[in-house]
Design a protein around this motif. Structure first.
Motif, PDB file in Angstrom:
ATOM      1  N   PHE A 236       0.867  -1.182   0.000  1.00 20.23           N
ATOM      2  CA  PHE A 236       0.000   0.000   0.000  1.00 20.23           C
ATOM      3  C   PHE A 236       0.897   1.223   0.000  1.00 20.23           C
ATOM      4  CE2 PHE A 236      -3.057   3.109   1.048  1.00 20.23           C
ATOM      5  CZ  PHE A 236      -4.330   2.571   0.940  1.00 20.23           C
ATOM      6  N   VAL A 237       0.641   2.128  -0.928  1.00 21.33           N
ATOM      7  CA  VAL A 237       1.396   3.378  -1.010  1.00 21.33           C
ATOM      8  C   VAL A 237       0.430   4.521  -0.741  1.00 21.33           C
ATOM      9  CG1 VAL A 237       2.667   4.927  -2.522  1.00 21.33           C
ATOM     10  CG2 VAL A 237       3.117   2.477  -2.591  1.00 21.33           C
ATOM     11  N   ILE A 238       0.812   5.426   0.151  1.00 14.20           N
ATOM     12  CA  ILE A 238      -0.029   6.567   0.505  1.00 14.20           C
ATOM     13  C   ILE A 238       0.451   7.801  -0.263  1.00 14.20           C
ATOM     14  CG2 ILE A 238      -0.816   8.076   2.364  1.00 14.20           C
ATOM     15  CD1 ILE A 238      -0.350   5.760   4.305  1.00 14.20           C
ATOM     16  N   VAL A 239      -0.463   8.423  -0.992  1.00 15.96           N
ATOM     17  CA  VAL A 239      -0.170   9.653  -1.723  1.00 15.96           C
ATOM     18  C   VAL A 239      -0.734  10.825  -0.929  1.00 15.96           C
ATOM     19  CG1 VAL A 239      -0.442  10.895  -3.912  1.00 15.96           C
ATOM     20  CG2 VAL A 239      -0.309   8.390  -3.902  1.00 15.96           C
ATOM     21  N   LEU A 240       0.034  11.892  -0.824  1.00 14.97           N
ATOM     22  CA  LEU A 240      -0.422  13.067  -0.081  1.00 14.97           C
ATOM     23  C   LEU A 240       0.182  14.323  -0.683  1.00 14.97           C
ATOM     24  CD1 LEU A 240       1.698  13.584   3.106  1.00 14.97           C
ATOM     25  CD2 LEU A 240       2.016  11.537   1.711  1.00 14.97           C
ATOM     26  N   ALA A 241      -0.341  15.464  -0.285  1.00 16.41           N
ATOM     27  CA  ALA A 241       0.232  16.761  -0.638  1.00 16.41           C
ATOM     28  C   ALA A 241       0.921  17.332   0.595  1.00 16.41           C
ATOM     29  CB  ALA A 241      -0.877  17.709  -1.120  1.00 16.41           C
ATOM     30  N   GLY A 242       1.829  18.279   0.384  1.00 19.69           N
ATOM     31  CA  GLY A 242       2.536  18.895   1.496  1.00 19.69           C
ATOM     32  C   GLY A 242       1.673  19.932   2.188  1.00 19.69           C
ATOM     33  N   GLU A 243       0.546  19.495   2.709  1.00 16.93           N
ATOM     34  CA  GLU A 243      -0.407  20.376   3.382  1.00 16.93           C
ATOM     35  C   GLU A 243      -0.844  19.709   4.691  1.00 16.93           C
ATOM     36  OE1 GLU A 243      -3.561  20.911   0.607  1.00 16.93           O
ATOM     37  OE2 GLU A 243      -2.280  21.844  -0.923  1.00 16.93           O
ATOM     38  N   ARG A 244      -1.393  20.528   5.588  1.00 12.52           N
ATOM     39  CA  ARG A 244      -1.683  20.048   6.935  1.00 12.52           C
ATOM     40  C   ARG A 244      -2.675  18.886   6.945  1.00 12.52           C
ATOM     41  NH1 ARG A 244      -5.461  21.220  10.969  1.00 12.52           N
ATOM     42  NH2 ARG A 244      -4.677  20.932  13.103  1.00 12.52           N
ATOM     43  N   LEU A 245      -3.853  19.044   6.314  1.00 19.79           N
ATOM     44  CA  LEU A 245      -4.880  18.006   6.388  1.00 19.79           C
ATOM     45  C   LEU A 245      -4.451  16.699   5.712  1.00 19.79           C
ATOM     46  CD1 LEU A 245      -8.219  20.010   5.990  1.00 19.79           C
ATOM     47  CD2 LEU A 245      -7.125  19.146   8.064  1.00 19.79           C
ATOM     48  N   LEU A 260      -4.294  -3.212  10.854  1.00 20.77           N
ATOM     49  CA  LEU A 260      -4.983  -4.270  10.115  1.00 20.77           C
ATOM     50  C   LEU A 260      -4.014  -5.284   9.506  1.00 20.77           C
ATOM     51  CD1 LEU A 260      -7.666  -2.119   8.261  1.00 20.77           C
ATOM     52  CD2 LEU A 260      -8.090  -3.738  10.117  1.00 20.77           C
ATOM     53  N   GLY A 261      -2.727  -5.037   9.642  1.00 22.97           N
ATOM     54  CA  GLY A 261      -1.744  -5.962   9.097  1.00 22.97           C
ATOM     55  C   GLY A 261      -1.391  -5.718   7.650  1.00 22.97           C
ATOM     56  N   VAL A 262      -1.746  -4.540   7.113  1.00 20.86           N
ATOM     57  CA  VAL A 262      -1.450  -4.207   5.716  1.00 20.86           C
ATOM     58  C   VAL A 262      -0.077  -3.543   5.644  1.00 20.86           C
ATOM     59  CG1 VAL A 262      -2.188  -2.878   3.700  1.00 20.86           C
ATOM     60  CG2 VAL A 262      -3.895  -3.941   5.188  1.00 20.86           C
ATOM     61  N   HIS A 263       0.741  -3.984   4.709  1.00 19.08           N
ATOM     62  CA  HIS A 263       2.096  -3.453   4.563  1.00 19.08           C
ATOM     63  C   HIS A 263       2.074  -2.130   3.809  1.00 19.08           C
ATOM     64  CE1 HIS A 263       6.284  -2.998   3.692  1.00 19.08           C
ATOM     65  NE2 HIS A 263       6.143  -3.258   2.402  1.00 19.08           N
ATOM     66  N   VAL A 264       2.478  -1.046   4.489  1.00 23.25           N
ATOM     67  CA  VAL A 264       2.602   0.266   3.850  1.00 23.25           C
ATOM     68  C   VAL A 264       4.045   0.404   3.367  1.00 23.25           C
ATOM     69  CG1 VAL A 264       2.367   2.759   4.113  1.00 23.25           C
ATOM     70  CG2 VAL A 264       0.806   1.218   5.329  1.00 23.25           C
ATOM     71  N   ALA A 265       4.211   0.535   2.049  1.00 25.40           N
ATOM     72  CA  ALA A 265       5.554   0.497   1.463  1.00 25.40           C
ATOM     73  C   ALA A 265       6.205   1.856   1.357  1.00 25.40           C
ATOM     74  CB  ALA A 265       5.492  -0.147   0.072  1.00 25.40           C
ATOM     75  N   GLY A 266       5.417   2.935   1.421  1.00 26.41           N
ATOM     76  CA  GLY A 266       6.045   4.237   1.304  1.00 26.41           C
ATOM     77  C   GLY A 266       5.036   5.349   1.118  1.00 26.41           C
ATOM     78  N   LEU A 267       5.564   6.579   1.068  1.00 27.39           N
ATOM     79  CA  LEU A 267       4.765   7.777   0.868  1.00 27.39           C
ATOM     80  C   LEU A 267       5.186   8.456  -0.423  1.00 27.39           C
ATOM     81  CD1 LEU A 267       5.137   9.349   4.450  1.00 27.39           C
ATOM     82  CD2 LEU A 267       3.237   7.939   3.637  1.00 27.39           C
ATOM     83  N   VAL A 268       4.206   8.992  -1.131  1.00 23.99           N
ATOM     84  CA  VAL A 268       4.481   9.836  -2.291  1.00 23.99           C
ATOM     85  C   VAL A 268       3.913  11.217  -1.980  1.00 23.99           C
ATOM     86  CG1 VAL A 268       4.063  10.249  -4.741  1.00 23.99           C
ATOM     87  CG2 VAL A 268       4.419   7.911  -3.908  1.00 23.99           C
ATOM     88  N   LEU A 302       9.378   5.069   6.931  1.00 17.02           N
ATOM     89  CA  LEU A 302       8.808   4.894   5.595  1.00 17.02           C
ATOM     90  C   LEU A 302       9.637   5.619   4.539  1.00 17.02           C
ATOM     91  CD1 LEU A 302       4.911   5.196   5.827  1.00 17.02           C
ATOM     92  CD2 LEU A 302       6.294   3.152   5.524  1.00 17.02           C
ATOM     93  N   PRO A 303       9.907   4.960   3.419  1.00 17.02           N
ATOM     94  CA  PRO A 303      10.531   5.677   2.299  1.00 17.02           C
ATOM     95  C   PRO A 303       9.596   6.779   1.795  1.00 17.02           C
ATOM     96  CG  PRO A 303      10.630   3.295   1.976  1.00 17.02           C
ATOM     97  CD  PRO A 303       9.711   3.538   3.137  1.00 17.02           C
ATOM     98  N   VAL A 304      10.174   7.920   1.413  1.00 15.03           N
ATOM     99  CA  VAL A 304       9.387   9.056   0.955  1.00 15.03           C
ATOM    100  C   VAL A 304       9.888   9.475  -0.427  1.00 15.03           C
ATOM    101  CG1 VAL A 304       8.707  11.446   1.382  1.00 15.03           C
ATOM    102  CG2 VAL A 304       8.951   9.855   3.305  1.00 15.03           C
ATOM    103  N   LEU A 305       8.951   9.626  -1.354  1.00 21.11           N
ATOM    104  CA  LEU A 305       9.261  10.106  -2.699  1.00 21.11           C
ATOM    105  C   LEU A 305       8.527  11.419  -2.911  1.00 21.11           C
ATOM    106  CD1 LEU A 305      10.430   9.683  -5.577  1.00 21.11           C
ATOM    107  CD2 LEU A 305       8.329   8.439  -6.118  1.00 21.11           C
ATOM    108  N   GLU A 306       9.243  12.448  -3.339  1.00 21.37           N
ATOM    109  CA  GLU A 306       8.638  13.745  -3.598  1.00 21.37           C
ATOM    110  C   GLU A 306       8.538  13.966  -5.105  1.00 21.37           C
ATOM    111  OE1 GLU A 306      10.277  17.005  -1.393  1.00 21.37           O
ATOM    112  OE2 GLU A 306      10.639  15.777   0.399  1.00 21.37           O
TER     113      GLU A 306
END
Length: 329
Positions: A236-245, A260-268, A302-306
């Motif tokens: 599972f990869v989580i995508v987000l913006a550089g904002e507070r919410l 839940l036992g789900v593997h989060v592989a990183g953030l974009v 977590l690895p982070v990709l910008e």
């Protein structure tokens, strides 16, 4: 980072707050993997579909070709619910006495508006898509609904399995109770014995069919649950913006998925403003940096990709291919 994660996975979930670019990231990853020679299915489970708009082609509830080696599906909650209830109705009408058919229709119409009906139907469709992806493709990429909806869906396989187990136990207790009552009957005449035998055979066949349906449903949810929690196959990869919410929602989503036992592989972190394109964007970049530091501190492992903010719309193959190049870092 992200393309390396996708290359190792069979199932890749892309999630996060609405409007952060999940569909773009999911599509770019899917295209890159298809161009690398894999057979890929990208599935949108977001009720506000953008997959067809992004690719510039009509996309519906059945796979359509988006690019060589790449198919796409948009899971429509309304159509999925209609099909789900139609299948349930067909099964119930087969199991219930004919004179109760109108009661089946009435209860199904009420069920259409019951809380959780859409989620259960969409979960069944996601399970189907994952099974199809694993059997007919090398990779299935799921572009999920916004964070809160996705978190609920991820928790549903376990909930639905427990609920189905409860139904099966109730059916077993009811069957044993019926057997005990029949054993208390007085000795019948031969003719009444025949009638009772016919009723008993019909009831037994109906009970067997109900059990078969429930067992099959439980097995599907168990397979989905096993897939979701298998870190060797699913990420599972989580995508987000550089904002507070988006940062706050991403941290909460990570906690929910991990529990839940789900593997989060990183953030974009998507749509990063440039620091050298004028005072306004430089100010935006400085504010984003504050929130990026917050999420890095909250999720330090977590690895982070910008990914930088792009000057134009991302539509079509070549635009998505350019995004895919940015995901190689």
């Amino acid at each position: 980072m992200l393309l390396d994660v996708a290359a190792r996975a069979r199932v890749l979930f892309v999630g996060g707050k609405g409007g952060v670019g999940k569909t773009t990231v999911a599509s770019a990853v899917a295209l890159a993997q298809a161009r690398a020679g894999r057979r890929v299915l990208v599935v949108s489970t977001d009720p506000a579909h953008n997959l067809g708009h992004l690719w510039g082609v009509p996309v519906g509830d059945r796979p359509v070709r988006l690019a060589p080696g790449l198919d796409g599906v948009e899971v429509c909650p309304e159509a999925t619910t209609d099909r789900h209830l139609a299948q349930v109705g067909e099964t119930l009408r087969r199991l219930m006495p004919e004179h109760l058919a109108h009661q089946v229709d009435r209860h199904l119409e009420l069920a259409r508006h019951t809380p959780g009906t859409h989620e259960a139907a969409v979960l069944e469709r996601i399970a189907e898509a994952v099974e199809l992806g694993v059997t007919d493709y090398d990779l299935v990429v799921l572009d999920t609904a916004p964070s809160g909806h996705t978190a609920r869906l991820m928790a549903l396989p376990e909930t639905m399995t427990a609920w189905t187990d409860g139904l099966l136990r109730s059916r077993d207790r009811s069957a044993r109770f019926d057997d005990a009552l029949r054993g208390l009957d007085e000795r019948p005449t031969d003719r009444s014995e025949d009638r009772r035998s016919d009723r008993s055979d019909g009831r037994a066949a109906r009970d067997d069919e109900i059990r078969r349906v429930l067992v099959a449903r439980r097995a599907r949810f168990e397979r989905l649950r096993e897939t979701l929690t298998d870190a060797d196959r699913t990420a599972f990869v989580i995508v987000l913006a550089g904002e507070r919410l988006p940062v706050l929602e991403s941290v909460e989503l990570h906690t929910t998925l991990t529990d839940l036992g789900v593997h989060v592989a990183g953030l974009v972190i998507n749509k990063r403003s440039p620091a050298d394109a004028g005072d306004f964007l430089a100010s935006r970049r400085a504010q984003e940096d504050v929130h990026v530091r917050t999420v890095r501190a909250a999720l330090p492992t977590l690895p982070v990709l910008e990914v930088p903010l792009l000057g134009g719309d991302v539509v079509g193959h070549e635009a998505l291919a350019r995004v895919a190049e940015l995901l190689r870092a």
